[in-house]
Enzyme design. Structure first.
Site, PDB file in Angstrom:
ATOM      1  N   ARG A 234      -4.737  -8.064  -8.263  1.00  9.96           N
ATOM      2  CA  ARG A 234      -5.025  -9.081  -7.256  1.00  9.96           C
ATOM      3  C   ARG A 234      -4.977 -10.450  -7.918  1.00  9.96           C
ATOM      4  O   ARG A 234      -5.273 -10.576  -9.123  1.00  9.96           O
ATOM      5  CB  ARG A 234      -6.420  -8.868  -6.658  1.00  9.96           C
ATOM      6  CG  ARG A 234      -6.495  -7.730  -5.651  1.00  9.96           C
ATOM      7  CD  ARG A 234      -5.774  -8.072  -4.351  1.00  9.96           C
ATOM      8  NE  ARG A 234      -5.870  -7.012  -3.358  1.00  9.96           N
ATOM      9  CZ  ARG A 234      -4.943  -6.074  -3.155  1.00  9.96           C
ATOM     10  NH1 ARG A 234      -3.849  -6.055  -3.889  1.00  9.96           N
ATOM     11  NH2 ARG A 234      -5.095  -5.163  -2.216  1.00  9.96           N
ATOM     12  N   HIS A 282       4.064 -10.333  -3.650  1.00  9.51           N
ATOM     13  CA  HIS A 282       3.178  -9.205  -3.303  1.00  9.51           C
ATOM     14  C   HIS A 282       3.990  -8.040  -2.702  1.00  9.51           C
ATOM     15  O   HIS A 282       3.686  -7.563  -1.608  1.00  9.51           O
ATOM     16  CB  HIS A 282       2.073  -9.661  -2.340  1.00  9.51           C
ATOM     17  CG  HIS A 282       0.879  -8.746  -2.333  1.00  9.51           C
ATOM     18  ND1 HIS A 282      -0.414  -9.189  -2.207  1.00  9.51           N
ATOM     19  CD2 HIS A 282       0.783  -7.394  -2.436  1.00  9.51           C
ATOM     20  CE1 HIS A 282      -1.242  -8.162  -2.224  1.00  9.51           C
ATOM     21  NE2 HIS A 282      -0.533  -7.052  -2.363  1.00  9.51           N
TER      22      HIS A 282
HETATM   23  P1  NDP Z   1      -7.980   3.325  -8.075  1.00  5.92           P
HETATM   24  O1  NDP Z   1      -9.272   3.086  -7.387  1.00  5.92           O
HETATM   25  O2  NDP Z   1      -7.364   4.669  -8.006  1.00  5.92           O
HETATM   26  O3  NDP Z   1      -8.131   2.973  -9.631  1.00  5.92           O
HETATM   27  C1  NDP Z   1      -8.842   1.875 -10.088  1.00  5.92           C
HETATM   28  C2  NDP Z   1      -8.964   1.967 -11.601  1.00  5.92           C
HETATM   29  O4  NDP Z   1      -9.576   0.776 -12.071  1.00  5.92           O
HETATM   30  C3  NDP Z   1      -9.836   3.142 -12.064  1.00  5.92           C
HETATM   31  O5  NDP Z   1      -9.278   3.736 -13.223  1.00  5.92           O
HETATM   32  C4  NDP Z   1     -11.154   2.449 -12.405  1.00  5.92           C
HETATM   33  O6  NDP Z   1     -11.930   3.087 -13.404  1.00  5.92           O
HETATM   34  C5  NDP Z   1     -10.649   1.122 -12.940  1.00  5.92           C
HETATM   35  N1  NDP Z   1     -11.715   0.110 -12.905  1.00  5.92           N
HETATM   36  C6  NDP Z   1     -12.369  -0.380 -11.822  1.00  5.92           C
HETATM   37  N2  NDP Z   1     -13.308  -1.267 -12.207  1.00  5.92           N
HETATM   38  C7  NDP Z   1     -13.239  -1.333 -13.565  1.00  5.92           C
HETATM   39  C8  NDP Z   1     -13.968  -2.042 -14.551  1.00  5.92           C
HETATM   40  N3  NDP Z   1     -14.962  -2.890 -14.218  1.00  5.92           N
HETATM   41  N4  NDP Z   1     -13.654  -1.841 -15.846  1.00  5.92           N
HETATM   42  C9  NDP Z   1     -12.653  -0.979 -16.194  1.00  5.92           C
HETATM   43  N5  NDP Z   1     -11.933  -0.254 -15.310  1.00  5.92           N
HETATM   44  C10 NDP Z   1     -12.226  -0.443 -14.008  1.00  5.92           C
HETATM   45  O7  NDP Z   1      -6.981   2.213  -7.530  1.00  5.92           O
HETATM   46  P2  NDP Z   1      -5.390   2.267  -7.371  1.00  5.92           P
HETATM   47  O8  NDP Z   1      -4.793   2.712  -8.656  1.00  5.92           O
HETATM   48  O9  NDP Z   1      -5.019   3.007  -6.139  1.00  5.92           O
HETATM   49  O10 NDP Z   1      -5.068   0.723  -7.092  1.00  5.92           O
HETATM   50  C11 NDP Z   1      -5.465  -0.277  -8.023  1.00  5.92           C
HETATM   51  C12 NDP Z   1      -5.287  -1.675  -7.446  1.00  5.92           C
HETATM   52  O11 NDP Z   1      -3.913  -2.032  -7.410  1.00  5.92           O
HETATM   53  C13 NDP Z   1      -5.736  -1.880  -5.989  1.00  5.92           C
HETATM   54  O12 NDP Z   1      -7.142  -2.018  -5.886  1.00  5.92           O
HETATM   55  C14 NDP Z   1      -5.016  -3.143  -5.609  1.00  5.92           C
HETATM   56  O13 NDP Z   1      -5.798  -4.260  -5.978  1.00  5.92           O
HETATM   57  C15 NDP Z   1      -3.754  -3.103  -6.477  1.00  5.92           C
HETATM   58  N6  NDP Z   1      -2.557  -2.854  -5.659  1.00  5.92           N
HETATM   59  C16 NDP Z   1      -1.576  -3.822  -5.605  1.00  5.92           C
HETATM   60  C17 NDP Z   1      -0.429  -3.612  -4.888  1.00  5.92           C
HETATM   61  C18 NDP Z   1       0.673  -4.603  -4.897  1.00  5.92           C
HETATM   62  O14 NDP Z   1       1.658  -4.439  -4.158  1.00  5.92           O
HETATM   63  N7  NDP Z   1       0.603  -5.634  -5.718  1.00  5.92           N
HETATM   64  C19 NDP Z   1      -0.207  -2.394  -4.137  1.00  5.92           C
HETATM   65  C20 NDP Z   1      -1.264  -1.411  -4.291  1.00  5.92           C
HETATM   66  C21 NDP Z   1      -2.398  -1.671  -5.022  1.00  5.92           C
HETATM   67  P3  NDP Z   1     -12.585   4.553 -13.156  1.00  5.92           P
HETATM   68  O15 NDP Z   1     -11.415   5.532 -13.330  1.00  5.92           O
HETATM   69  O16 NDP Z   1     -13.596   4.690 -14.212  1.00  5.92           O
HETATM   70  O17 NDP Z   1     -13.133   4.550 -11.756  1.00  5.92           O
HETATM   71  C1  OXD Z   2      -2.480  -2.804  -1.600  1.00  3.76           C
HETATM   72  C2  OXD Z   2      -1.551  -3.886  -1.676  1.00  3.76           C
HETATM   73  O1  OXD Z   2      -3.638  -2.943  -1.940  1.00  3.76           O
HETATM   74  O2  OXD Z   2      -0.498  -3.840  -1.054  1.00  3.76           O
HETATM   75  O3  OXD Z   2      -2.039  -1.722  -1.197  1.00  3.76           O
HETATM   76  O4  OXD Z   2      -1.801  -4.833  -2.407  1.00  3.76           O
END
Ligand code: NDP
Ligand code: OXD
Length: 319
Positions: A234, A282
């Site tokens: 983000r 994005h």
């Molecule tokens: P998940 O919830 O599956 O994974 C999130 C990961 O982040 C987990 O491994 C989690 O750790 C880790 N995490 C969260 N907080 C912390 C912290 N404080 N310190 C260290 N690690 C942390 O999410 P997704 O993989 O599905 O998606 C990730 C992000 O990608 C979304 O939230 C979104 O913001 C972004 N996104 C962007 C898109 C784009 O087009 N640009 C499209 C889709 C998503 P743990 O395993 O311990 O819970």
């Molecule tokens: C999502 C994104 O969170 O598109 O899926 O950023």
């Protein structure tokens, strides 16, 4: 869970960009008979019939109009756009989107950016313009080490793809996470060590109070000189004013940004004209109505039959 499923329930759909119609159509295709309507067109007695909201950036306050809401389903993996609504009914569960299509799409985007940087694609474009044929160029992928901040659904998929390409990577998580065949570390202390041995950093974190501003001068200072940053998490993860100084000092050699604090990126933003910054609007992993609707239909069925939807967010953690 919230109130009981109302009679003749309605799914309220909202999306920015092209609007809700493609989403309504895809959901009806996947779930014939479903009463799905644009959220902003639902009024009067019908408001009490809404049990599920499927949304991307729904205007704040709209969720609060649905007294029998049982599930807020994100059109997207991130749910920050839902959590930001100060009027959101706090007792209603939120589900993020877990769609294999998105994971593949995200991996393609990130691999493209890493290879574009590693294989110096821009330089070769320049050589073409100059009709220049260099005598040799050495690319050694064994020197790459990618730190994947966030080893969730998307990070794990990326990590496996990098392994298949013989590119080393290590994921960073909040809590210790054993993913077969994928190297990972967890917690703030382990991050410092990971950064010192990583020349590529990919941010695939959710935006939470803990991760906001994580990509700033402190983090950049721990990287080896000339590192490459990919932010697809983000815009709020990046301290924007720290990026150009990190590029000027050589700490970073380039950055690929797909997300920004303000989207669309304002036309006078300095990132546009900096050739060290690769910008995409994005689109790293665009959501696909036909594949996402399979997940939405399943979650609607589950919520209406007393089951547990996939992708439920832990509201305490914020993701
Ligand atoms: P998940 O919830 O599956 O994974 C999130 C990961 O982040 C987990 O491994 C989690 O750790 C880790 N995490 C969260 N907080 C912390 C912290 N404080 N310190 C260290 N690690 C942390 O999410 P997704 O993989 O599905 O998606 C990730 C992000 O990608 C979304 O939230 C979104 O913001 C972004 N996104 C962007 C898109 C784009 O087009 N640009 C499209 C889709 C998503 P743990 O395993 O311990 O819970
Ligand atoms: C999502 C994104 O969170 O598109 O899926 O950023």
């Amino acid at each position: 869970m919230g109130a009981a499923t109302p009679e003749n329930p309605i799914v309220a759909v909202h999306s920015t960009g092209d609007g809700p119609s493609a989403w309504v159509a895809a959901l009806k295709e996947e779930m014939p008979g479903v009463d799905a309507r644009p959220a902003l067109e639902i009024a009067g007695d019908d408001l009490a019939r809404v049990d599920v909201s499927i949304s991307w950036r729904l205007p704040h306050g709209v969720l609060a109009r649905f007294p029998n809401l049982q599930l807020v389903q994100s059109i997207g993996a991130g749910v920050d756009h839902i959590l930001e609504d100060p009027d959101r009914p706090g007792h209603v569960p939120i589900a993020r989107l877990i769609d294999p299509f998105m994971a593949t799409s995200m991996t393609h985007h990130i691999v493209m950016q890493i290879l574009r940087w590693h294989r110096q694609a821009d330089k070769f474009e320049g050589y073409k313009t100059e009709h220049h044929w260099p005598m040799s160029e050495a690319f050694d992928h064994r020197h790459l080490h990618v730190a994947i901040l966030g080893l969730g659904t998307l990070g794990e998929h990326l990590s496996r793809a990098l392994t298949a390409l013989e590119i080393r990577s290590t994921g960073w998580t909040r809590s210790p996470r054993a993913v077969g065949g994928v190297a990972s570390v967890s917690g703030p202390a382990a991050l410092d060590d990971l950064l010192t041995r990583s020349n590529v950093v990919v941010c695939l974190l959710p935006l939470t109070t803990q991760t906001e501003g994580i990509l700033g001068s402190d983090l950049f200072a721990k990287l080896p000189k000339g590192a490459f940053l990919v932010n697809v998490g983000r815009g709020g993860h990046l301290v924007e004013e720290d990026l150009i100084p990190a590029l000027d000092s050589g700490r970073l050699s380039a950055a690929a940004l797909d997300v920004f604090r303000q989207e669309p990126l304002p036309s006078d933003h300095p990132f546009w004209d900096d050739e060290r910054i690769y910008i995409t609007p994005h689109i790293a992993a665009e959501v696909n109505p036909s594949t996402a609707s399979i997940v939405f239909a399943e979650n609607i069925r589950r919520i209406r039959t007393g089951g547990t939807p996939t992708g439920l967010v832990d509201l305490g953690r914020g993701y």
